[in-house]
Design an enzyme around this catalytic site. Structure first.
Site, PDB file in Angstrom:
ATOM      1  CE  LYS A  19      -4.165   0.646  -0.089  1.00  0.00           C
ATOM      2  NZ  LYS A  19      -5.359  -0.199  -0.416  1.00  0.00           N
TER       3      LYS A  19
ATOM      4  CG  ASP B 225      -7.177   3.153  -0.961  1.00  0.00           C
ATOM      5  OD1 ASP B 225      -7.618   1.905  -1.046  1.00  0.00           O
ATOM      6  OD2 ASP B 225      -7.329   3.774   0.148  1.00  0.00           O
TER       7      ASP B 225
ATOM      8  N   GLY C 113     -20.301   6.964   2.184  1.00  0.00           N
ATOM      9  CA  GLY C 113     -19.374   7.482   1.012  1.00  0.00           C
ATOM     10  C   GLY C 113     -20.265   7.734  -0.279  1.00  0.00           C
ATOM     11  CG  PHE C 114     -19.721  11.098  -2.435  1.00  0.00           C
ATOM     12  CD1 PHE C 114     -19.258  11.449  -1.150  1.00  0.00           C
ATOM     13  CD2 PHE C 114     -19.659  12.171  -3.412  1.00  0.00           C
ATOM     14  CE1 PHE C 114     -18.345  12.597  -0.905  1.00  0.00           C
ATOM     15  CE2 PHE C 114     -18.975  13.158  -3.260  1.00  0.00           C
ATOM     16  CZ  PHE C 114     -18.288  13.369  -2.126  1.00  0.00           C
ATOM     17  N   GLY C 115     -17.870   7.742  -3.261  1.00  0.00           N
ATOM     18  CA  GLY C 115     -16.775   7.645  -4.260  1.00  0.00           C
ATOM     19  C   GLY C 115     -16.964   6.651  -5.092  1.00  0.00           C
TER      20      GLY C 115
ATOM     21  CB  ALA D   3     -20.326   4.608  -2.405  1.00  0.00           C
TER      22      ALA D   3
HETATM   23  O1  2IT Z   1      -7.995  -1.685  -1.132  1.00  0.00           O
HETATM   24  C1  2IT Z   1      -7.988  -2.308  -2.116  1.00  0.00           C
HETATM   25  O2  2IT Z   1      -7.939  -3.220  -2.444  1.00  0.00           O
HETATM   26  C2  2IT Z   1      -7.513  -0.971  -3.261  1.00  0.00           C
HETATM   27  N1  2IT Z   1      -7.388   0.038  -3.216  1.00  0.00           N
HETATM   28  C3  2IT Z   1      -7.455  -1.932  -4.681  1.00  0.00           C
HETATM   29  C4  2IT Z   1      -5.838  -1.980  -4.828  1.00  0.00           C
HETATM   30  C5  2IT Z   1      -5.654  -2.713  -6.288  1.00  0.00           C
HETATM   31  O3  2IT Z   1      -4.409  -3.199  -6.565  1.00  0.00           O
HETATM   32  O4  2IT Z   1      -6.321  -2.907  -7.034  1.00  0.00           O
END
Ligand code: 2IT
Length: 445
Positions: A124, A164, A235-237, A240
């Site tokens: 991440k 993300d 949420g609204f992204g 969502a």
């Molecule tokens: O939390 C997740 O699984 C994501 N943000 C997607 C990660 C990805 O590599 O597609």
């Protein structure tokens, strides 16, 4: 060393990293029984190795805003574990981003990616950069500066980022463009790319679609369907949005969305063009949902509140970590909720999870429910490696099959004698066993 000692050692070593410690504790307590049955794991210090990231890269990100002033942010990439495949996981741009949050997300990602059945390790990344109120050019310059600090650590078989919170198709495009310039190679070292340069069909919808396929399987086990069910979404992204699209398509009525400013309750259901309104709200860059009621006056705006106070059949947290707490869970339980499924990562606090499980309400954790996003990223990597692009039907069918499989794994490891499925335990054990076995077979390194 027993699990509780490992946890307290970790608490002493990383004081204050509360999200990271919360995520680790949840997994370790879930797998305790299995771990105790495998002395070879203890002998090889599998857990001690698994809870520490393989590597953390942190770098300064310096960029120029529209006034020509110099701005500084911190960039990170936590490469958590690559026992199963190349590091894989999203990038988060949000003012709240810190190392504890990225370590929790990278740790979760490792187990989630293991559940997808695809060869992906966990990682991440992100920055404390806030996209709120920034111009398109500022976003672009920031993304370019971010990649300048990170590109040497990436690669199609090394580490493949994606989006993300705060990072969608636009940001991935800007980051990928700069990455491609620097390495002089057009490989699939990002997922969530645009359809014209290697992106996969269904990737934008995948997290939400996958979550609803999972919910369908949970309900089917109870002899139920989504038809006629009321659903609260936060949420609204992007997540969502995908969840609302699929829930509506499957006959459910979505009655809420939310933002940092409060939540919208729409008794008529958030369907059709109202779902697209989410995209319009997002495009303003202001991070608020209140303008929804100007367009749809039948709906109500509750400033500063969370949607969990509404009576619904299904609650789907789709915003961020710890967005549903113990009190929210108690309110949902009092309102006879049948299912709480996290679409956000670690959407529920430990108190909320305990309350739900104690009352035998079905609770499904993010690492199972939202795995369709990264699974489709895995499918994007496959398409890039083969230099071809699958149809919508092909991707959707594979995504659906993967979600069915994740649900099966959760039931296999999480079903209790009374028939209740502890999806948290099931997901954690299934993910843990796969990562632990892969590490065992690769020796002590
Ligand atoms: O939390 C997740 O699984 C994501 N943000 C997607 C990660 C990805 O590599 O597609």
């Amino acid at each position: 060393m027993d699990i509780n000692t490992i946890i307290s050692n970790l608490e002493a070593k990383h004081p204050g990293e509360k999200e990271y410690l919360q995520a680790v504790k949840e997994v370790l307590l879930s797998v305790q029984d299995v771990y105790n049955r495998h002395p070879e794991f203890e002998k090889n210090k599998i857990i001690e190795r698994m809870v520490e990231p393989d590597r953390i890269v942190t770098f300064r990100v310096t960029w120029l805003d529209d006034k020509g002033d110099v701005q500084n942010n911190i960039g990170y990439r936590v490469q958590f574990n690559n026992a199963i495949g190349p590091y894989k996981g999203g990038i988060r741009f949000h003012a709240s981003v810190n190392l504890s949050i990225l370590k929790f997300l990278g740790f979760e990602q490792t187990f989630k990616n293991a559940l997808t059945t695809l060869p992906m390790g966990g990682a991440k990344g992100g920055s404390d950069f806030s996209p709120r109120g920034k111009s398109d050019r500022e976003i672009m310059r920031f993304c370019q500066a971010f990649i300048l600090g990170l590109w040497k650590n990436l690669g199609p078989d090394r580490d493949v980022p994606a989006g993300d919170i705060g990072v969608g198709g636009r940001e991935v495009g800007y980051m990928y463009g700069m990455y491609k310039r620097l390495v002089n190679e057009h490989t699939g070292t990002f997922t969530g790319k645009g359809l014209d340069f290697g992106g996969s069909r269904i990737r934008p919808e995948a997290t939400g679609f996958g979550a609803l396929y999972f919910v369908q399987d949970v309900l089917a086990r109870k002899g139920e369907t989504l038809e006629g069910k009321t659903v609260a979404i936060s949420g609204f992204g992007n997540v969502a949005w995908g969840a609302a699209l699929k829930a509506t398509e499957l006959g459910a009525k979505v009655v809420t969305i939310s933002g940092p400013d409060g939540y919208i309750y729409d008794p008529d259901g958030i369907s059709g063009e109202k779902i697209d309104t989410m995209l319009e709200l997002r495009a303003t860059g202001e991070d608020i949902v209140e303008p929804y009621i100007e367009k749809y006056p039948n709906a109500k705006f509750f400033p500063g509140k969370k949607p969990w106070e509404q009576k619904v059949d299904i609650a789907l947290p789709c915003a961020t970590q710890n967005e549903l707490n113990g009190d929210d869970a108690k309110q949902l339980i009092a309102n006879n909720v049948m299912l709480v499924a996290e679409v956000s990562n670690m959407g529920c606090t430990p108190e909320a999870i305990d309350a739900l499980i104690e009352h035998r309400i079905t609770y499904a954790p993010g690492k199972a429910v939202n795995a369709g996003g990264v699974a489709t990223s895995g499918l994007e990597m496959s398409q890039n490696a083969m230099h071809l692009q699958w149809s919508e039907e092909e991707v959707d069918q594979r995504l659906h099959g993967i979600m069915n499989d994740i649900h099966r794994q959760c039931v296999k490891y999480g079903e209790e004698p009374d028939g209740y499925v502890n999806y948290m335990k099931g997901a954690n054990i299934a993910g843990f066993m796969k990562v632990a076995n892969a590490m065992m077979e690769q020796g002590v390194c």
